[in-house]
Design a protein around this motif. Structure first.
Motif, short mmCIF file in Angstrom:
data_model
loop_
_atom_site.label_atom_id
_atom_site.label_comp_id
_atom_site.label_asym_id
_atom_site.label_seq_id
_atom_site.Cartn_x
_atom_site.Cartn_y
_atom_site.Cartn_z
N ALA A 148 0.78 -1.25 0.07
CA ALA A 148 0.04 0.03 -0.12
C ALA A 148 0.96 1.22 0.20
O ALA A 148 0.64 2.30 -0.66
CB ALA A 148 -0.96 0.04 1.40
N ALA A 149 1.76 1.07 0.64
CA ALA A 149 2.98 2.30 0.71
C ALA A 149 3.56 2.77 -0.72
O ALA A 149 3.69 3.65 -1.26
CB ALA A 149 3.82 2.10 1.76
N MET A 150 3.70 1.26 -1.10
CA MET A 150 4.35 1.72 -2.57
C MET A 150 3.33 2.26 -3.79
O MET A 150 3.58 2.95 -4.47
CB MET A 150 4.85 0.09 -3.19
CG MET A 150 5.79 -0.66 -2.55
SD MET A 150 6.36 -2.06 -2.73
CE MET A 150 7.26 -1.62 -4.46
N THR A 151 2.10 1.59 -3.52
CA THR A 151 1.27 2.43 -4.14
C THR A 151 0.88 3.96 -4.19
O THR A 151 0.78 4.94 -4.85
CB THR A 151 -0.32 1.69 -4.00
OG1 THR A 151 -0.37 0.35 -4.24
CG2 THR A 151 -1.43 2.40 -4.90
N ALA A 152 1.12 4.38 -2.54
CA ALA A 152 0.92 5.82 -2.39
C ALA A 152 2.12 6.38 -3.02
O ALA A 152 1.97 7.59 -3.23
CB ALA A 152 1.26 5.79 -0.96
N VAL A 153 3.35 5.80 -3.14
CA VAL A 153 4.46 6.57 -3.78
C VAL A 153 4.01 6.68 -5.14
O VAL A 153 4.35 7.77 -6.09
CB VAL A 153 5.78 5.58 -3.59
CG1 VAL A 153 6.85 6.21 -4.55
CG2 VAL A 153 6.13 5.74 -2.25
N ASP A 154 3.54 5.82 -5.86
CA ASP A 154 2.98 5.74 -7.16
C ASP A 154 2.13 6.70 -7.25
O ASP A 154 2.26 8.02 -8.37
CB ASP A 154 1.94 4.57 -7.64
CG ASP A 154 2.96 3.55 -7.86
OD1 ASP A 154 3.98 3.29 -7.98
OD2 ASP A 154 2.34 2.11 -7.50
N TYR A 155 1.28 7.18 -6.30
CA TYR A 155 0.26 8.33 -6.43
C TYR A 155 1.07 9.52 -6.48
O TYR A 155 0.95 10.55 -7.15
CB TYR A 155 -0.90 8.21 -5.43
CG TYR A 155 -1.49 9.38 -5.10
CD1 TYR A 155 -2.74 9.90 -5.97
CD2 TYR A 155 -1.16 10.36 -4.10
CE1 TYR A 155 -3.07 11.08 -5.67
CE2 TYR A 155 -1.86 11.31 -3.85
CZ TYR A 155 -2.88 11.78 -4.76
OH TYR A 155 -3.66 13.02 -4.28
N LEU A 156 1.94 9.81 -5.26
CA LEU A 156 2.75 10.87 -5.36
C LEU A 156 3.53 11.30 -6.44
O LEU A 156 3.72 12.54 -6.95
CB LEU A 156 3.68 10.84 -4.22
CG LEU A 156 2.96 11.01 -2.77
CD1 LEU A 156 4.00 10.59 -1.86
CD2 LEU A 156 2.30 12.19 -2.43
N LEU A 157 4.14 10.10 -7.15
CA LEU A 157 4.97 10.49 -8.57
C LEU A 157 3.91 10.94 -9.74
O LEU A 157 4.39 11.59 -10.48
CB LEU A 157 5.84 9.32 -8.74
CG LEU A 157 6.61 8.99 -7.89
CD1 LEU A 157 7.40 7.39 -8.31
CD2 LEU A 157 7.94 10.09 -7.84
N GLU A 158 2.63 10.74 -9.54
CA GLU A 158 1.81 11.11 -10.49
C GLU A 158 1.33 12.70 -10.48
O GLU A 158 0.98 13.32 -11.33
CB GLU A 158 0.32 10.15 -10.72
CG GLU A 158 0.69 8.75 -10.97
CD GLU A 158 -0.68 8.33 -11.32
OE1 GLU A 158 -1.74 8.69 -10.92
OE2 GLU A 158 -0.52 7.11 -11.86
N ARG A 159 1.72 13.26 -9.36
CA ARG A 159 1.47 14.69 -8.63
C ARG A 159 2.20 15.50 -9.71
O ARG A 159 3.48 15.31 -9.52
CB ARG A 159 1.35 14.79 -7.61
CG ARG A 159 0.16 14.01 -6.63
CD ARG A 159 -0.08 14.66 -5.25
NE ARG A 159 -0.47 15.89 -5.13
CZ ARG A 159 -1.66 16.60 -5.26
NH1 ARG A 159 -2.64 15.79 -5.29
NH2 ARG A 159 -1.84 18.00 -5.07
N ASP A 160 1.90 16.83 -9.89
CA ASP A 160 2.73 17.69 -10.55
C ASP A 160 3.20 18.62 -9.81
O ASP A 160 3.99 19.72 -10.08
CB ASP A 160 1.98 18.33 -11.60
CG ASP A 160 0.65 19.11 -11.23
OD1 ASP A 160 0.24 19.41 -10.00
OD2 ASP A 160 -0.06 19.88 -12.18
#
Length: 283
Positions: A148-160
């Motif tokens: 889940a933490a890795m998925t959260a990093v995915d999300y952060l990396l998608e933010r501009d």
């Protein structure tokens, strides 16, 4: 009668020995590959606006991976200025979760994402029967938190508004036990922080437990078996070569100093260890 008693005794002894051997084999397993398999990819993300101040905007977020892991949390972002910001991914205490952001100030210019754990069950004191019934749910949560933490990093990396080279994973109290497993398999965070963490879960449970002395050893062993997929000593050395900060409390009644030192010693450079003259602070 005597023969029956001997047979019963031998049967119980063999059963207990089989349980112990199975538990020890389970404790020795490295779960990195299973965490990676369970991670999947970020398939859905949702944001619900909560409030805006002069410095920050607060959102409730929901994330879901292709493997079905659902995670909720709070996201605090700097009021839009069009620049990239460092980001803190925060894993707090079990009952704190997203509320961790309520206790952190002085974060102007930082994106902060505090996650709830993927756990749906009782978080207070449980009876023995309640605990046994909850074991499957607890185990699933233990196995799902690092993915889940890795998925959260995915999300952060998608933010501009997030600088991809300045994401830091921070774990406090219970969250500190998940940081090594996460950071050992996810090289995207630039640094890691563990606040009131420890190694050797069995010793920690035995030394800090309020369970009667006669039961403390088997109870701590069972707890260590259940939490063995995230045993910090298995993974903390592989956070290197990224910087690692470890903060421990000298007066901490929950985390024995011996267990904190085991964690510190197992970590590789570059690492920084700080001891504070405090008890346990659950963030």
């Amino acid at each position: 009668m005597r023969r029956c008693l001997i047979i019963i005794f031998l049967s119980i002894t063999i059963l207990l020995l089989a349980v112990y051997i199975t538990g020890e084999i389970y404790r020795s397993l490295d779960y990195r590959e299973k965490f990676i398999e369970r991670r999947g990819t970020l398939t859905e993300s949702g944001e619900r606006f909560i409030v805006e101040s002069e410095e920050h905007i607060l959102f409730e977020i929901t994330l879901e991976s292709s493997t079905g892991i659902k995670t909720n949390g709070l996201l605090k972002v700097p009021a839009g200025d069009g620049t990239l910001h460092p980001a803190f991914l925060i894993l707090g205490g079990l009952r704190t979760g997203r509320k961790t952001l309520d206790y952190i100030s002085g974060t102007k210019g930082i994106v902060m994402l505090a996650l709830d754990y993927p756990y749906e069950g009782k978080t207070g004191r449980m009876s023995a029967s309640e605990f046994l019934r909850s074991v499957p749910v607890i185990r699933a949560s233990v196995l799902d938190t690092a993915p889940a933490a890795m998925t959260a990093v995915d999300y952060l990396l998608e933010r501009d508004d997030v600088d991809p080279g300045r994401i830091i994973v921070i774990g406090g109290s219970l969250g500190a036990f998940f940081v090594p497993a996460h950071a050992a398999i996810d090289d995207r965070p630039a640094a890691a922080v563990m606040i009131y963490g420890a190694g050797d879960i069995q010793s920690m449970l035995r030394l800090s437990s309020e369970v009667p002395r006669l039961l403390s050893r088997p109870a701590s062993w069972l707890g260590a078996v259940l939490l063995s997929p995230i045993e910090p000593l298995k993974y903390v050395g592989d956070i290197s070569p990224r910087p690692l900060l470890m903060i421990s409390g000298i007066q901490d009644p929950r985390i024995p100093a011996r267990c904190s030192r085991l964690l510190h010693d197992a970590a590789n450079e570059p690492k920084t260890v700080e001891w504070l003259d405090t008890g346990h602070v659950s963030i």
